[in-house]
Design an enzyme around this catalytic site. Structure first.
Site, short mmCIF file in Angstrom:
data_model
loop_
_atom_site.label_atom_id
_atom_site.label_comp_id
_atom_site.label_asym_id
_atom_site.label_seq_id
_atom_site.Cartn_x
_atom_site.Cartn_y
_atom_site.Cartn_z
N SER A 13 -61.93 -5.67 11.62
CA SER A 13 -62.42 -4.92 10.45
C SER A 13 -63.91 -5.08 10.21
CB SER A 13 -61.65 -5.37 9.20
OG SER A 13 -61.87 -6.75 8.95
N ARG A 14 -64.49 -6.14 10.72
CA ARG A 14 -65.90 -6.44 10.45
C ARG A 14 -66.57 -6.95 11.71
NH1 ARG A 14 -66.58 -11.11 7.63
NH2 ARG A 14 -64.40 -11.69 7.32
N ASP A 64 -52.00 -12.52 9.42
CA ASP A 64 -52.79 -13.71 9.67
C ASP A 64 -52.44 -14.21 11.07
OD1 ASP A 64 -53.84 -16.24 9.83
OD2 ASP A 64 -53.07 -16.93 7.90
N ASN A 91 -60.27 -11.60 19.07
CA ASN A 91 -61.61 -11.72 18.49
C ASN A 91 -61.63 -12.49 17.17
OD1 ASN A 91 -64.48 -10.59 17.81
ND2 ASN A 91 -63.18 -9.89 16.12
N TYR A 156 -65.32 -25.96 15.45
CA TYR A 156 -65.48 -24.60 15.98
C TYR A 156 -65.81 -24.62 17.47
CZ TYR A 156 -67.63 -19.91 16.35
OH TYR A 156 -67.97 -18.63 16.73
P1 NAP Z 1 -66.84 -11.97 11.13
O1 NAP Z 1 -67.93 -10.97 10.91
O2 NAP Z 1 -66.69 -13.09 10.17
O3 NAP Z 1 -65.44 -11.18 11.24
C1 NAP Z 1 -64.26 -11.91 11.42
C2 NAP Z 1 -63.09 -10.96 11.51
O4 NAP Z 1 -61.89 -11.73 11.68
C3 NAP Z 1 -62.88 -10.13 10.27
O5 NAP Z 1 -62.37 -8.87 10.65
C4 NAP Z 1 -61.81 -10.91 9.49
O6 NAP Z 1 -61.14 -10.02 8.61
C5 NAP Z 1 -60.95 -11.40 10.65
N1 NAP Z 1 -60.15 -12.60 10.40
C6 NAP Z 1 -60.56 -13.81 9.93
N2 NAP Z 1 -59.54 -14.66 9.85
C7 NAP Z 1 -58.44 -13.99 10.29
C8 NAP Z 1 -57.06 -14.33 10.45
N3 NAP Z 1 -56.60 -15.55 10.13
N4 NAP Z 1 -56.22 -13.39 10.93
C9 NAP Z 1 -56.66 -12.15 11.24
N5 NAP Z 1 -57.95 -11.77 11.12
C10 NAP Z 1 -58.82 -12.68 10.63
O7 NAP Z 1 -66.98 -12.65 12.56
P2 NAP Z 1 -67.84 -12.22 13.84
O8 NAP Z 1 -69.17 -12.84 13.73
O9 NAP Z 1 -67.72 -10.76 14.07
O10 NAP Z 1 -67.06 -13.03 14.97
C11 NAP Z 1 -66.03 -12.44 15.76
C12 NAP Z 1 -65.69 -13.40 16.88
O11 NAP Z 1 -66.85 -13.65 17.67
C13 NAP Z 1 -65.21 -14.77 16.39
O12 NAP Z 1 -64.21 -15.26 17.24
C14 NAP Z 1 -66.46 -15.63 16.50
O13 NAP Z 1 -66.15 -16.97 16.63
C15 NAP Z 1 -67.09 -15.04 17.74
N6 NAP Z 1 -68.52 -15.27 17.87
C16 NAP Z 1 -69.40 -14.83 16.91
C17 NAP Z 1 -70.76 -15.08 17.09
C18 NAP Z 1 -71.78 -14.65 16.09
O14 NAP Z 1 -72.95 -15.06 16.23
N7 NAP Z 1 -71.45 -13.82 15.12
C19 NAP Z 1 -71.22 -15.76 18.22
C20 NAP Z 1 -70.29 -16.18 19.17
C21 NAP Z 1 -68.96 -15.93 18.99
P3 NAP Z 1 -60.70 -10.48 7.14
O15 NAP Z 1 -61.81 -11.27 6.57
O16 NAP Z 1 -60.32 -9.27 6.37
O17 NAP Z 1 -59.49 -11.28 7.43
#
Ligand code: NAP
Length: 248
Positions: A13-14, A64, A91, A156
């Site tokens: 979603s985000r 979840d 993801n 993490y």
């Molecule tokens: P984000 O913007 O915080 O988005 C997280 C997404 O996961 C949202 O859609 C959230 O939706 C959903 N979510 C959270 N907990 C959940 C659960 N228990 N069950 C189902 N959905 C859940 O995160 P992001 O930065 O895009 O990161 C996405 C992935 O990339 C993650 O695995 C993160 O560790 C990885 N990553 C991110 C970065 C970075 O710099 N951003 C770098 C390396 C890796 P709701 O809040 O509505 O539940």
């Protein structure tokens, strides 16, 4: 390119998951996004997909990923409705940062429950039908901190390292079934997760990145589509790094 393919993106979603969903929508896939908190954000992403591709089939399914029974139930619903899941993008991920000395057991557990148990729960429930169809792509989103560690992120970064072992083991188990299992290890990407970092920390990271900028969710999304496509059909067990040159 993905016409008739069914894609499930957890946490779609985000942030990065949303960028992945929009790219799949443009490429004519049937896209199911999962989320757990904000209906409004998920519905907005569905509307954006529809405006990119008015013929597409898009749905947001709330569950979840850390809850096995809920995940089993909702994946069963998706598979009955769409007949299959061809591509799973693991993801969904959370952070609960704290220096280790102050880290609570709950912070450790919550991050493992979503980031690792969530991957088990989702993959376990799609893999049987992928084997039956002799086709599947499983792509999990790890992180550069799983390669290099990061103060305040012992929980993490451990979950993100675990994705490497998971990916390589499953690639070996499922290769003969025509299922590709890969991971992407992004560096610092501009999303809600990095938005909360203090400017001083962001500047410190920036100095370490040869390309001198954070990546965009789209940088990751393009690579997810590559690993989900038949252009990468001889790649499995691979960790693709998208980090602006931030090697450890
Ligand atoms: P984000 O913007 O915080 O988005 C997280 C997404 O996961 C949202 O859609 C959230 O939706 C959903 N979510 C959270 N907990 C959940 C659960 N228990 N069950 C189902 N959905 C859940 O995160 P992001 O930065 O895009 O990161 C996405 C992935 O990339 C993650 O695995 C993160 O560790 C990885 N990553 C991110 C970065 C970075 O710099 N951003 C770098 C390396 C890796 P709701 O809040 O509505 O539940």
């Amino acid at each position: 390119m993905f016409k008739d393919k069914v894609v499930l993106i957890t946490g779609g979603s985000r942030g990065i998951g949303k960028a992945v969903a929009l790219e799949f929508a443009k490429a004519n896939a049937n896209v199911i996004i999962n989320y757990t908190a904000s209906d409004e954000t998920a519905n907005k992403t569905i509307n954006e997909m529809q405006s990119l591709n008015s013929n597409g089939s898009f749905e947001a399914v709330k569950f979840d990923v850390s809850n096995y029974d809920e995940t089993e139930d909702k994946i069963k619903y998706i598979q009955e409705k769409y007949k299959k899941i061809d591509i799973l993008v693991n993801n969904a991920g959370i952070t609960r940062d704290s220096l280790f000395m102050r880290m609570k057991e709950s912070q450790w557990d919550e991050v493992f429950d979503v980031n690792i148990k969530g991957i088990f729960n989702c993959t376990k429930n799609v893999v049987r039908s992928m084997i039956k169809n002799q086709y599947g792509k499983i792509i999990s989103i790890s992180s550069v901190v799983g390669e290099m560690g990061n103060p305040g992120q012992a929980n993490y970064s451990s979950t993100k390292s675990a994705i490497f072992g998971f990916t390589k083991s499953l690639a070996k188990e499922l290769g003969s079934k025509n299922i590709n299992v890969n991971a992407i290890s992004p560096g610092f990407i501009e999303t809600d997760i990095t938005d909360v970092l203090p400017e001083s920390i962001k500047n410190k990271y920036m100095e370490m990145i040869p390309l001198a900028k954070f990546g965009s969710p789209n940088d990751v999304a393009k690579s997810v589509l590559f690993l989900a496509s038949d252009d990468s059909s001889y790649i499995t067990g691979e960790i693709l790094k998208i980090n602006g040159g931030l090697y450890t």
